[in-house]
Design a protein around this motif. Structure first.
Motif, PDB file in Angstrom:
ATOM      1  N   TRP A 362     -10.713  19.898  75.781  1.00  0.00           N
ATOM      2  CA  TRP A 362      -9.663  20.599  76.592  1.00  0.00           C
ATOM      3  C   TRP A 362     -10.388  20.950  77.940  1.00  0.00           C
ATOM      4  N   GLN A 363     -11.872  21.109  78.596  1.00  0.00           N
ATOM      5  CA  GLN A 363     -12.804  20.715  80.058  1.00  0.00           C
ATOM      6  C   GLN A 363     -11.772  19.874  80.262  1.00  0.00           C
ATOM      7  N   SER A 364     -12.186  18.262  79.783  1.00  0.00           N
ATOM      8  CA  SER A 364     -11.023  17.193  80.246  1.00  0.00           C
ATOM      9  C   SER A 364      -9.753  17.061  80.906  1.00  0.00           C
ATOM     10  N   ASN A 365      -9.254  18.176  79.582  1.00  0.00           N
ATOM     11  CA  ASN A 365      -7.351  17.828  80.301  1.00  0.00           C
ATOM     12  C   ASN A 365      -7.184  18.696  80.685  1.00  0.00           C
ATOM     13  N   LEU A 366      -8.270  20.175  81.253  1.00  0.00           N
ATOM     14  CA  LEU A 366      -7.985  21.092  82.373  1.00  0.00           C
ATOM     15  C   LEU A 366      -7.858  20.248  83.869  1.00  0.00           C
ATOM     16  N   ARG A 367      -9.719  19.073  83.719  1.00  0.00           N
ATOM     17  CA  ARG A 367      -9.956  18.713  84.872  1.00  0.00           C
ATOM     18  C   ARG A 367      -8.584  17.897  85.481  1.00  0.00           C
ATOM     19  N   LYS A 368      -8.131  17.302  84.621  1.00  0.00           N
ATOM     20  CA  LYS A 368      -7.158  16.375  85.156  1.00  0.00           C
ATOM     21  C   LYS A 368      -5.635  16.703  85.229  1.00  0.00           C
TER      22      LYS A 368
END
Length: 374
Positions: A362-368
């Protein structure tokens, strides 16, 4: 030999022959008494024969009566069977089946059982009583709704609005809307905060609530009425899918906010975007606490808003990154009693096999999304 001796010899022979004849035919010469006795015996024998035949005839007739009754019952049973078979063929045509005799009978039996269950459900529903109409409320019906509205009559326009929103929502909660049985929804609309909180038992920050098992919706009638209605109606279908168990709170509220956001303007969804930026900067509720929170009753209003926004963001990630089919399978796995990690892995595969893995993805997707300017 002289003629005298010859005559004596002839007489002797004739007498001997007559004696032999009489000896071999004892009944040829009978006395009148013997003849009457013989005739009487013959008459008795004839009477016995006639009497026996009459008795046999009499018994035969009465013995046939039960057989005749059995035959009538048999004919009636065959007639009933014939009627039943005709009806069964018509029923088979109605349900559009092309099965063998045994399969058709099994299908009809199952169909009759379903009809029986529906009838029992309708009977039970008829027996269930709604809460009494509170003082100062108006009531109306618009299937599947029974509506209570505080202070204001329920106009045709209001009922049409509710039914239109209901119809629109069903498309966005498929397949949960297909699998959840909705019997009758009680919609209670409040004009005052005091009456809403006292009746629903919800805190001051709440604008709507749903009783899943009873299928009741409580709403404040304010500018957020439409979006809150979509939120609570989503609970009826999504949480109803999990009955008699319950969905994880973050998943339930996250999906309800996600569906609600589809019916709000960008300005109304701005608070979700603001929290999205905070989440990308790793300003969010600890995932262990977030996924296991039993109740929000002890939270402050700002913390409640963050928790709801975080639930929305995580569900949005799952729903839009992997699609509604995988989201449904994930929900079904949880409904079937799988732990969170296994339910995710069976639906999404690696790397989603734990709450920590979900947090990282989830965090990785937000940063993207931030890097792409979304």
């Amino acid at each position: 030999m002289d003629i005298t001796k010859k005559l004596y010899l002839l007489v002797f022979i004739l007498l001997t022959a007559l004696g032999v004849f009489v000896y071999n035919q004892p009944n040829a010469l009978v006395s009148p008494d013997d003849d009457e006795l013989r005739a009487a015996r013959i008459n008795q024998a004839v009477k016995r024969v006639i009497s026996g035949r009459e008795e046999e005839k009499h018994n035969s007739f009465f013995n046939q009566v039960p057989d005749m009754r059995v035959t009538d019952k048999y004919r009636a049973a065959k007639e009933e069977e014939k009627k039943f078979n005709v009806k069964r063929r018509k029923d088979a045509q109605k349900i559009n089946v092309d099965l063998g005799k045994e399969d058709a009978e099994s299908e009809l039996q199952a169909r009759n059982e379903r009809i029986k269950n529906v009838q029992q459900t309708l009977s039970k529903l008829h027996e269930e009583s709604l809460p009494p109409l509170p003082e100062g409320f108006f009531s109306a019906t618009a299937r599947p709704y029974v509506m209570y509205r505080e202070y204001t009559p329920l106009t045709d326009d209001f009922k049409a609005l509710v039914l239109k929103m209901h119809s629109s929502l069903l498309k966005n909660v498929t397949p949960f809307s297909v699998l959840t049985e909705v019997k009758r929804i009680l919609l209670m609309v409040f004009r005052t905060k005091s009456s809403y909180t006292s009746y629903s038992g919800r805190p001051d920050w709440s604008g709507g609530a749903a009783n899943i098992s009873a299928q009741y919706i409580y709403l404040m009638e304010n500018r957020n009425f439409k979006s809150n209605f979509m939120h609570e109606l989503t609970h009826i279908y999504f949480d109803g899918f999990f009955e008699p168990s319950s969905a994880p709170s973050w998943l339930s509220e996250g999906f309800a906010v996600y569906v609600q956001s589809l019916y709000q303007s960008p300005a109304e969804n701005e608070w979700l975007n603001v929290f999205g930026l905070k989440f990308a900067r790793e300003e969010y509720i600890d995932f262990e606490e977030f996924t296991n929170v039993p109740s929000l009753s002890g939270y402050e209003k700002d913390d409640v808003a963050m928790w709801y926004a975080q639930a929305y963001s995580v569900v949005k990630f799952l729903f839009e990154r992997y699609g509604k089919d995988d989201f449904y399978q994930f929900s079904k796995n949880l409904k079937d009693g799988m732990p969170l990690g296994r339910a995710m892995f069976r639906s999404y595969g690696m790397p989603l096999n734990s709450a920590a893995a979900l947090e990282s993805a989830w965090q990785s997707n937000l940063r993207k999304q931030i890097n792409r300017g979304k």
